[in-house]
Scaffold this motif. Structure first.
Motif, PDB file in Angstrom:
ATOM      1  N   ASP A  35     -19.256  -4.780  29.330  1.00 29.40           N
ATOM      2  CA  ASP A  35     -19.596  -3.398  29.002  1.00 29.40           C
ATOM      3  C   ASP A  35     -19.659  -2.546  30.266  1.00 29.40           C
ATOM      4  O   ASP A  35     -20.642  -2.614  31.017  1.00 29.40           O
ATOM      5  CB  ASP A  35     -20.966  -3.376  28.268  1.00 29.40           C
ATOM      6  CG  ASP A  35     -21.452  -1.960  28.040  1.00 29.40           C
ATOM      7  OD1 ASP A  35     -22.681  -1.767  27.955  1.00 29.40           O
ATOM      8  OD2 ASP A  35     -20.593  -1.056  27.955  1.00 29.40           O
ATOM      9  N   GLY A  37     -20.223   0.401  30.405  1.00 28.98           N
ATOM     10  CA  GLY A  37     -21.169   1.503  30.201  1.00 28.98           C
ATOM     11  C   GLY A  37     -22.612   1.118  30.415  1.00 28.98           C
ATOM     12  O   GLY A  37     -23.517   1.896  30.124  1.00 28.98           O
ATOM     13  N   TYR A  79     -29.364   0.656  23.923  1.00 31.03           N
ATOM     14  CA  TYR A  79     -27.952   0.996  23.848  1.00 31.03           C
ATOM     15  C   TYR A  79     -27.705   2.244  23.009  1.00 31.03           C
ATOM     16  O   TYR A  79     -28.582   2.664  22.244  1.00 31.03           O
ATOM     17  CB  TYR A  79     -27.153  -0.205  23.338  1.00 31.03           C
ATOM     18  CG  TYR A  79     -27.198  -1.339  24.335  1.00 31.03           C
ATOM     19  CD1 TYR A  79     -28.109  -2.376  24.195  1.00 31.03           C
ATOM     20  CD2 TYR A  79     -26.391  -1.314  25.477  1.00 31.03           C
ATOM     21  CE1 TYR A  79     -28.196  -3.379  25.151  1.00 31.03           C
ATOM     22  CE2 TYR A  79     -26.483  -2.308  26.431  1.00 31.03           C
ATOM     23  CZ  TYR A  79     -27.382  -3.336  26.273  1.00 31.03           C
ATOM     24  OH  TYR A  79     -27.484  -4.317  27.230  1.00 31.03           O
ATOM     25  N   GLY A  80     -26.491   2.780  23.132  1.00 28.52           N
ATOM     26  CA  GLY A  80     -26.165   4.049  22.489  1.00 28.52           C
ATOM     27  C   GLY A  80     -26.371   4.046  20.989  1.00 28.52           C
ATOM     28  O   GLY A  80     -26.654   5.076  20.391  1.00 28.52           O
ATOM     29  N   ASP A  81     -26.267   2.893  20.352  1.00 28.68           N
ATOM     30  CA  ASP A  81     -26.406   2.826  18.889  1.00 28.68           C
ATOM     31  C   ASP A  81     -27.857   2.586  18.480  1.00 28.68           C
ATOM     32  O   ASP A  81     -28.143   2.291  17.327  1.00 28.68           O
ATOM     33  CB  ASP A  81     -25.514   1.709  18.336  1.00 28.68           C
ATOM     34  CG  ASP A  81     -26.014   0.346  18.793  1.00 28.68           C
ATOM     35  OD1 ASP A  81     -25.585  -0.665  18.210  1.00 28.68           O
ATOM     36  OD2 ASP A  81     -26.858   0.293  19.725  1.00 28.68           O
ATOM     37  N   SER A  83     -29.719   0.116  19.489  1.00 28.45           N
ATOM     38  CA  SER A  83     -30.124  -1.293  19.602  1.00 28.45           C
ATOM     39  C   SER A  83     -30.817  -1.524  20.950  1.00 28.45           C
ATOM     40  O   SER A  83     -30.724  -0.697  21.855  1.00 28.45           O
ATOM     41  CB  SER A  83     -28.904  -2.210  19.473  1.00 28.45           C
ATOM     42  OG  SER A  83     -27.990  -1.916  20.508  1.00 28.45           O
ATOM     43  N   GLN A 115     -29.643  -5.625  15.159  1.00 26.66           N
ATOM     44  CA  GLN A 115     -28.175  -5.504  15.254  1.00 26.66           C
ATOM     45  C   GLN A 115     -27.585  -6.649  16.077  1.00 26.66           C
ATOM     46  O   GLN A 115     -26.480  -7.115  15.794  1.00 26.66           O
ATOM     47  CB  GLN A 115     -27.754  -4.184  15.914  1.00 26.66           C
ATOM     48  CG  GLN A 115     -28.148  -2.925  15.189  1.00 26.66           C
ATOM     49  CD  GLN A 115     -29.402  -2.303  15.796  1.00 26.66           C
ATOM     50  OE1 GLN A 115     -30.370  -3.003  16.086  1.00 26.66           O
ATOM     51  NE2 GLN A 115     -29.399  -0.999  15.971  1.00 26.66           N
ATOM     52  N   PHE A 116     -28.318  -7.100  17.111  1.00 18.97           N
ATOM     53  CA  PHE A 116     -27.801  -8.210  17.935  1.00 18.97           C
ATOM     54  C   PHE A 116     -27.916  -9.526  17.164  1.00 18.97           C
ATOM     55  O   PHE A 116     -27.016 -10.353  17.190  1.00 18.97           O
ATOM     56  CB  PHE A 116     -28.546  -8.291  19.269  1.00 18.97           C
ATOM     57  CG  PHE A 116     -28.091  -7.250  20.259  1.00 18.97           C
ATOM     58  CD1 PHE A 116     -28.917  -6.205  20.610  1.00 18.97           C
ATOM     59  CD2 PHE A 116     -26.826  -7.313  20.817  1.00 18.97           C
ATOM     60  CE1 PHE A 116     -28.497  -5.238  21.521  1.00 18.97           C
ATOM     61  CE2 PHE A 116     -26.387  -6.347  21.722  1.00 18.97           C
ATOM     62  CZ  PHE A 116     -27.232  -5.305  22.065  1.00 18.97           C
ATOM     63  N   ASP A 119     -25.051  -9.680  14.904  1.00 23.27           N
ATOM     64  CA  ASP A 119     -23.706  -9.734  15.508  1.00 23.27           C
ATOM     65  C   ASP A 119     -23.446 -11.132  16.050  1.00 23.27           C
ATOM     66  O   ASP A 119     -23.665 -11.409  17.240  1.00 23.27           O
ATOM     67  CB  ASP A 119     -23.606  -8.688  16.626  1.00 23.27           C
ATOM     68  CG  ASP A 119     -22.176  -8.592  17.153  1.00 23.27           C
ATOM     69  OD1 ASP A 119     -21.880  -7.655  17.913  1.00 23.27           O
ATOM     70  OD2 ASP A 119     -21.356  -9.480  16.802  1.00 23.27           O
ATOM     71  N   ASP A 220     -15.873   3.501  28.928  1.00 18.25           N
ATOM     72  CA  ASP A 220     -16.894   2.574  28.467  1.00 18.25           C
ATOM     73  C   ASP A 220     -16.312   1.522  27.534  1.00 18.25           C
ATOM     74  O   ASP A 220     -16.095   1.798  26.349  1.00 18.25           O
ATOM     75  CB  ASP A 220     -17.999   3.374  27.758  1.00 18.25           C
ATOM     76  CG  ASP A 220     -19.111   2.481  27.250  1.00 18.25           C
ATOM     77  OD1 ASP A 220     -20.026   2.994  26.577  1.00 18.25           O
ATOM     78  OD2 ASP A 220     -19.061   1.258  27.512  1.00 18.25           O
ATOM     79  N   GLY A 222     -17.718  -0.791  26.189  1.00 16.89           N
ATOM     80  CA  GLY A 222     -18.684  -1.184  25.165  1.00 16.89           C
ATOM     81  C   GLY A 222     -18.803  -0.196  24.017  1.00 16.89           C
ATOM     82  O   GLY A 222     -19.558  -0.434  23.076  1.00 16.89           O
TER      83      GLY A 222
HETATM   84  O1  LIG Z   1     -25.056   1.918  25.463  1.00 18.27           O
HETATM   85  C1  LIG Z   1     -23.774   2.300  25.769  1.00 18.27           C
HETATM   86  C2  LIG Z   1     -23.213   1.435  26.859  1.00 18.27           C
HETATM   87  N1  LIG Z   1     -21.948   0.934  26.355  1.00 18.27           N
HETATM   88  C3  LIG Z   1     -22.035   0.991  24.908  1.00 18.27           C
HETATM   89  C4  LIG Z   1     -22.403  -0.340  24.351  1.00 18.27           C
HETATM   90  N2  LIG Z   1     -23.042  -0.593  23.219  1.00 18.27           N
HETATM   91  C5  LIG Z   1     -23.008  -1.956  23.113  1.00 18.27           C
HETATM   92  C6  LIG Z   1     -23.504  -2.727  21.993  1.00 18.27           C
HETATM   93  C7  LIG Z   1     -22.941  -3.959  21.690  1.00 18.27           C
HETATM   94  C8  LIG Z   1     -23.388  -4.680  20.586  1.00 18.27           C
HETATM   95  C9  LIG Z   1     -24.411  -4.164  19.818  1.00 18.27           C
HETATM   96  C10 LIG Z   1     -24.908  -4.919  18.621  1.00 18.27           C
HETATM   97  F1  LIG Z   1     -24.546  -6.200  18.669  1.00 18.27           F
HETATM   98  F2  LIG Z   1     -24.394  -4.371  17.521  1.00 18.27           F
HETATM   99  F3  LIG Z   1     -26.230  -4.836  18.564  1.00 18.27           F
HETATM  100  C11 LIG Z   1     -24.986  -2.939  20.107  1.00 18.27           C
HETATM  101  C12 LIG Z   1     -24.542  -2.197  21.197  1.00 18.27           C
HETATM  102  N3  LIG Z   1     -22.373  -2.484  24.147  1.00 18.27           N
HETATM  103  O2  LIG Z   1     -22.031  -1.475  24.941  1.00 18.27           O
HETATM  104  C13 LIG Z   1     -22.948   2.099  24.567  1.00 18.27           C
END
Ligand SMILES: O[C@H]1CN[C@@H](c2nc(-c3ccc(C(F)(F)F)cc3)no2)C1
Length: 330
Positions: A35, A37, A79-81, A83, A115-116, A119, A220, A222
């Motif tokens: 990642d 990002g 993280y951006g989502d 999580s 979420q992790f 996944d 990014d 990720g």
């Molecule tokens: O934060 C920013 C930095 N880069 C982006 C990013 N986001 C995730 C991520 C991966 C897997 C999951 C999960 F498994 F679904 F939980 C969640 C987020 N990995 O890089 C956004």
């Protein structure tokens, strides 16, 4: 030297790419999401409660003769989502794509977001951003690449992600066979800890010239989609028949049978450009006959995000030594 190369397996329909990573002695194997990002290397561990684990591989520092606890250290990622994950830190030997770093800070997860847990495709992340956004306390830690770079031929890594096919990351060298055009470089502003750069403009479909409007964003690996300023997004979907912004999907959707135009973004002074094929921009079926666009708004983020949809359309060089970002067609 292809030993410094890590095959990146596409997971979940090009939603993320994991690579095989070895940690510890004897080596424990994991599938980690590279990642660019973020800047923490963390892994599912034996510290997690069993409710938070769903088949992921667990790093056990007690089984590694080279593990050393960084007493008093913690980490905490968001993280951006939305999580998150957090825990403690050990130093251990880490190998990715033939590159080994001894005493790499390995952040072991004690807590991970649902979420992790859900996944099952990944066991953690390898942040390839800059150390200034590492979350370790009381002192920030360097990324795997920052620790590896001094021993590599060149202080750069490359990403060659592919549409619904394995891609590859190389560390320390540029595979001249992996890119078709010359590599055009843009300046990187790392002051926010990201691979931040500015594209001078864009074009929709086979338009010859570019709309000269600066697009400042991060590259990014990720982030799955291509998140752009509202005016660019509106111009793009203005050329997609029947495209509308759907509240229920929180984004632009269109009929799945729609032919979706390419999107190109310029690099450097606009002489070079990267073209994202329309095929990549019809990202996913919503299940009701509409499809979700690969281009969406960057509203609220504060900058644009050139995610996997853009990255897999090019051969990308992350040059940390010279703070440059290189783009080439392939
Ligand atoms: O934060 C920013 C930095 N880069 C982006 C990013 N986001 C995730 C991520 C991966 C897997 C999951 C999960 F498994 F679904 F939980 C969640 C987020 N990995 O890089 C956004």
């Amino acid at each position: 030297p292809d030993e410094d190369s890590a095959d990146a397996e596409p997971q979940l329909g090009d939603e993320e790419w994991t690579v095989p990573v070895s940690i510890g002695t004897p080596p424990q194997g994991f599938k980690l999401d590279l990642d660019t990002g973020s800047s923490d290397l963390w892994v599912f561990s034996t510290l997690l409660s069993k409710e938070e684990v769903n088949g992921q591989s667990l790093y056990d520092p007690n089984k590694s003769t080279t593990a050393a606890k960084m007493t008093g250290y913690t980490w905490d990622c968001h993280y951006g989502d939305g999580s998150f994950s957090s825990g403690y830190i050990y130093q251990d030997t880490v190998t990715i794509g033939g590159v080994t770093v001894a005493k790499q800070p390995v952040e072991v997860a004690k807590t991970v977001a649902p979420q992790f847990t859900q996944d099952t495709a990944l066991d953690g992340l390898v942040g390839l951003g800059f150390w200034t956004i590492n979350t370790a306390e009381p002192k920030k830690q360097k990324t795997f690449f920052e620790n590896a770079a001094p021993n590599l031929e060149k202080g750069l890594f490359t990403a060659d992600l592919k549409h619904e096919a394995p891609g590859s990351y190389n560390f320390g060298w540029i595979d001249e066979n992996a890119h078709a055009s010359n590599i055009t470089y843009a300046d990187v502003d790392s002051s926010d800890g990201y691979w931040m750069w500015t594209s001078p403009g864009y074009a929709v479909g086979d338009a010859k010239g570019i709309n000269k409007t600066a697009i400042r964003g991060i590259t990014d690996t990720g982030t799955t989609l291509l998140l752009l300023p509202d005016d660019v997004v509106d111009t793009y979907y203005g050329q997609v028949d029947g495209a509308t912004w759907a509240e229920e999907w929180s984004g632009y959707v269109f009929d799945c049978n729609t032919t979706v135009p390419d999107f190109s973004f310029a690099v450097d002074n606009g002489t070079a450009k990267v073209t994202v094929p329309g095929e990549y921009l019809n990202y996913a079926e919503n299940g009701d006959g509409t499809c979700y666009g690969g281009i969406q708004s960057d509203y609220g983020v504060g900058f644009s995000i050139f995610g996997d949809i853009a990255i897999k359309s090019a051969f990308v060089v992350f040059d940390q030594q010279n703070l440059k970002l290189g783009w080439a067609s392939k």
